[in-house]
Design an enzyme around this catalytic site. Structure first.
Site, PDB file in Angstrom:
ATOM      1  N   HIS A   7       1.052  -1.651   0.415  1.00  0.00           N
ATOM      2  CA  HIS A   7       0.139  -0.079  -0.321  1.00  0.00           C
ATOM      3  C   HIS A   7       0.678   1.403   0.470  1.00  0.00           C
ATOM      4  CE1 HIS A   7      -4.272  -1.515   1.306  1.00  0.00           C
ATOM      5  NE2 HIS A   7      -3.349  -2.693   1.618  1.00  0.00           N
ATOM      6  N   HIS A  39      -3.647  -1.032  12.597  1.00  0.00           N
ATOM      7  CA  HIS A  39      -3.584  -0.052  12.520  1.00  0.00           C
ATOM      8  C   HIS A  39      -2.969   1.150  12.938  1.00  0.00           C
ATOM      9  CE1 HIS A  39      -2.754   4.582  10.476  1.00  0.00           C
ATOM     10  NE2 HIS A  39      -1.483   3.970  10.870  1.00  0.00           N
ATOM     11  N   GLU A  45      -8.640   9.219  13.561  1.00  0.00           N
ATOM     12  CA  GLU A  45      -9.032   9.207  12.818  1.00  0.00           C
ATOM     13  C   GLU A  45     -10.690   9.403  12.474  1.00  0.00           C
ATOM     14  OE1 GLU A  45      -7.545   5.793  10.886  1.00  0.00           O
ATOM     15  OE2 GLU A  45      -5.345   6.172  10.885  1.00  0.00           O
ATOM     16  N   HIS A 101     -11.653   6.321  15.161  1.00  0.00           N
ATOM     17  CA  HIS A 101     -10.218   6.185  15.717  1.00  0.00           C
ATOM     18  C   HIS A 101      -9.609   6.640  16.437  1.00  0.00           C
ATOM     19  CE1 HIS A 101     -11.690   2.606  12.751  1.00  0.00           C
ATOM     20  NE2 HIS A 101     -12.631   2.214  13.711  1.00  0.00           N
ATOM     21  N   HIS A 125      -7.267  -0.086  15.248  1.00  0.00           N
ATOM     22  CA  HIS A 125      -8.096  -0.875  13.963  1.00  0.00           C
ATOM     23  C   HIS A 125      -7.928  -1.367  12.576  1.00  0.00           C
ATOM     24  CE1 HIS A 125      -5.995   3.449  13.118  1.00  0.00           C
ATOM     25  NE2 HIS A 125      -6.563   3.409  11.800  1.00  0.00           N
TER      26      HIS A 125
END
Length: 479
Positions: free
Chosen positions: A332, A375, A381, A405, A411
């Site tokens: 990613h 993460h 977030e 989060h 999460h």
């Protein structure tokens, strides 16, 4: 040059339409009970470009802009010159923001401000104890009209935030739910900028600079001090990111180069439009000041700006215009590649707040777990969903709902998503088709309001259960 138009379409069930008033050429909202056509339309013009120096005057008063100076002894048409400053006078040119407005009466003409009940709007971050859990909210309920008429201002609910408007450093995240238009009243925010994300229903926003139509999958930014009114056409809901002490800007592109992400030319600014009308019953100007609401009365419309020029304006942007960048080999890239706008903090490379989207795109990474990774983050977030199904949690996270989060709270994908993605045949595939999720990310540790945790009654107390089915696949004898 006018580069784009918006078309507002209303169906006959809504029994409202916009029409061009023949005697003055003004767009006015009117009730129309004898409407036989399936829809009515009005074309709104815009100017293109992010942060540009724009010039606009209402075509009914050609030459309304003074030539060669900002503040002549006598302005054309007997107008008043008024400067709106969005930055200190001494800011460097790249960050210096101001516009000159030429109006029928200056905005100083009003009665004294009086306190106004702010409802669920707050910046009190100590109402309830901190909660570090993963939090998710079901779609926020929209009041039903006509039993309970609620306009944009009355429908503002603060969900979370941090910082303090008096210190000019912080953010707040609000939910708005409404079902009726603001009638003879407007709002301006003395504390900061509003980034507005409609999720359900169109917003026809009248500002001192002109009109904007903002629909779901579009956003708009109303910057500090700009007066605006919101008209709606039924049950309406959305999200607001408010920032204190900074303005939104385009993120730096670094090695991406000159082109990509949100391109400056796709941001649209309204053109000058005015109304010269008295309001015998009184027009209410609402100020959001130091987290509180105050109201002042005047007897004329504040949208009396005949011409303006400058680089400090409201603007809108369509999220489908975003040029997506993604991994084409393996692994990613971090979600910062999906940043539309950022409000920088005083620390280099750290955002006070980012507005990030997760638009439809191709997924082609080889030998890669393609959904978002698990993460823990030094940032907070907050996520919302405009439409569709978010790829990491296709159940439970619904349009009109939200999740938070918090800083260092773990999460990631739910159990179903993990199992499915771990076994999927990796072929080129469309990701998030028909979906638009977004994130407000902040370097601040966000506190939840009492409304968010208790009063709203929309907190999903079973959210944590989506990770409970995750099981260990560890085998020390098999790699």
């Amino acid at each position: 040059m006018y580069l784009c138009v918006s078309i507002l379409r209303l169906n006959k069930e809504e029994t409202k339409f916009l029409y061009e008033k023949s005697c003055e050429g003004q767009f006015m909202l009117q009730e129309e009970e004898r409407m036989h056509k399936s829809c009515a339309s009005v074309r709104l013009k815009y100017m293109s470009g992010f942060g540009n120096e724009h010039v606009s005057e209402d075509p009914r008063c050609p030459g309304a802009l003074p030539e060669g100076q900002n503040n002549p002894q006598v302005c054309p048409y007997g107008l008043y010159a008024e400067q709106l400053s969005g930055s200190a006078f001494t800011c460097p040119r790249p960050t210096n923001k101001r516009s000159w407005l030429y109006r029928i009466l200056p905005s100083v003409c009003h009665k004294p401000f009086e306190p106004l009940n702010e409802g669920h709007l707050t910046h009190n971050w100590d109402e309830v104890e901190p909660d570090p859990n993963q939090l998710r909210w079901k779609p926020f309920e929209i009041p039903k009209a006509p039993q309970n008429k609620v306009d944009f201002v009355s429908g503002l609910h603060t969900l979370c935030g941090a910082g303090e408007p008096r210190g000019r450093n912080g953010i707040a995240i609000h939910i708005f739910v409404c079902n009726t238009s603001m009638l003879n009243r407007c709002l301006y925010n003395s504390d900061g900028d509003f980034l507005i994300v409609p999720q359900q229903g169109k917003l026809l926003i009248t500002t001192e600079f002109g009109k904007m139509l903002v629909e779901p999958n579009e956003i708009c930014v109303i910057q500090q001090g700009m007066r605006f009114n919101v008209e709606v056409f039924g049950e309406t809901r959305g999200y607001i990111l408010e920032v204190y002490g900074a303005h939104f800007e385009l993120p730096d592109l670094g090695p991406i180069g000159a082109n990509g992400l949100a391109n400056p030319r796709d941001f649209l600014v309204p053109v000058a439009w005015y109304e010269d009308c008295q309001v015998p019953g009184g027009y209410t100007v609402i100020s959001k000041y130091q987290g509180k609401l105050f109201a002042a009365q005047q007897d004329f419309s504040p949208f009396n700006v005949v011409a303006w020029h400058g680089n400090y304006t409201p603007y809108k942007y369509h999220l489908e215009k975003f040029m997506v960048i993604n991994s084409v080999a393996f692994d990613h890239a971090d979600p910062s590649i999906f940043t539309v706008l950022t409000a920088k903090s005083t620390r280099l490379g750290v955002a006070l707040a980012d507005f990030v989207i997760f638009p439809p795109r191709w997924g082609v990474a080889n030998n890669t777990f393609r959904p978002p990774y698990y993460h823990r983050n030094c940032m907070s977030e907050f996520m919302g969903l405009i439409k569709g199904h978010y790829e990491a949690k296709e159940e439970g996270f619904q349009p009109g709902g939200a999740s938070l989060h918090s800083m260092m709270t773990p999460h990631g994908p739910d159990a179903e998503c993990f199992e499915k993605a771990s076994k999927a045949k990796l072929e080129p595939e469309r990701v998030a088709e028909g979906t638009m999720a977004f994130m407000f990310e902040s370097s601040l540790s966000l506190a939840i309001t009492k409304w968010g945790l208790q009063t709203s009654k929309h907190l999903d107390k079973n959210y944590y259960k989506c990770w409970e089915p995750l099981k260990s696949h560890f085998n020390s004898k098999r790699k």
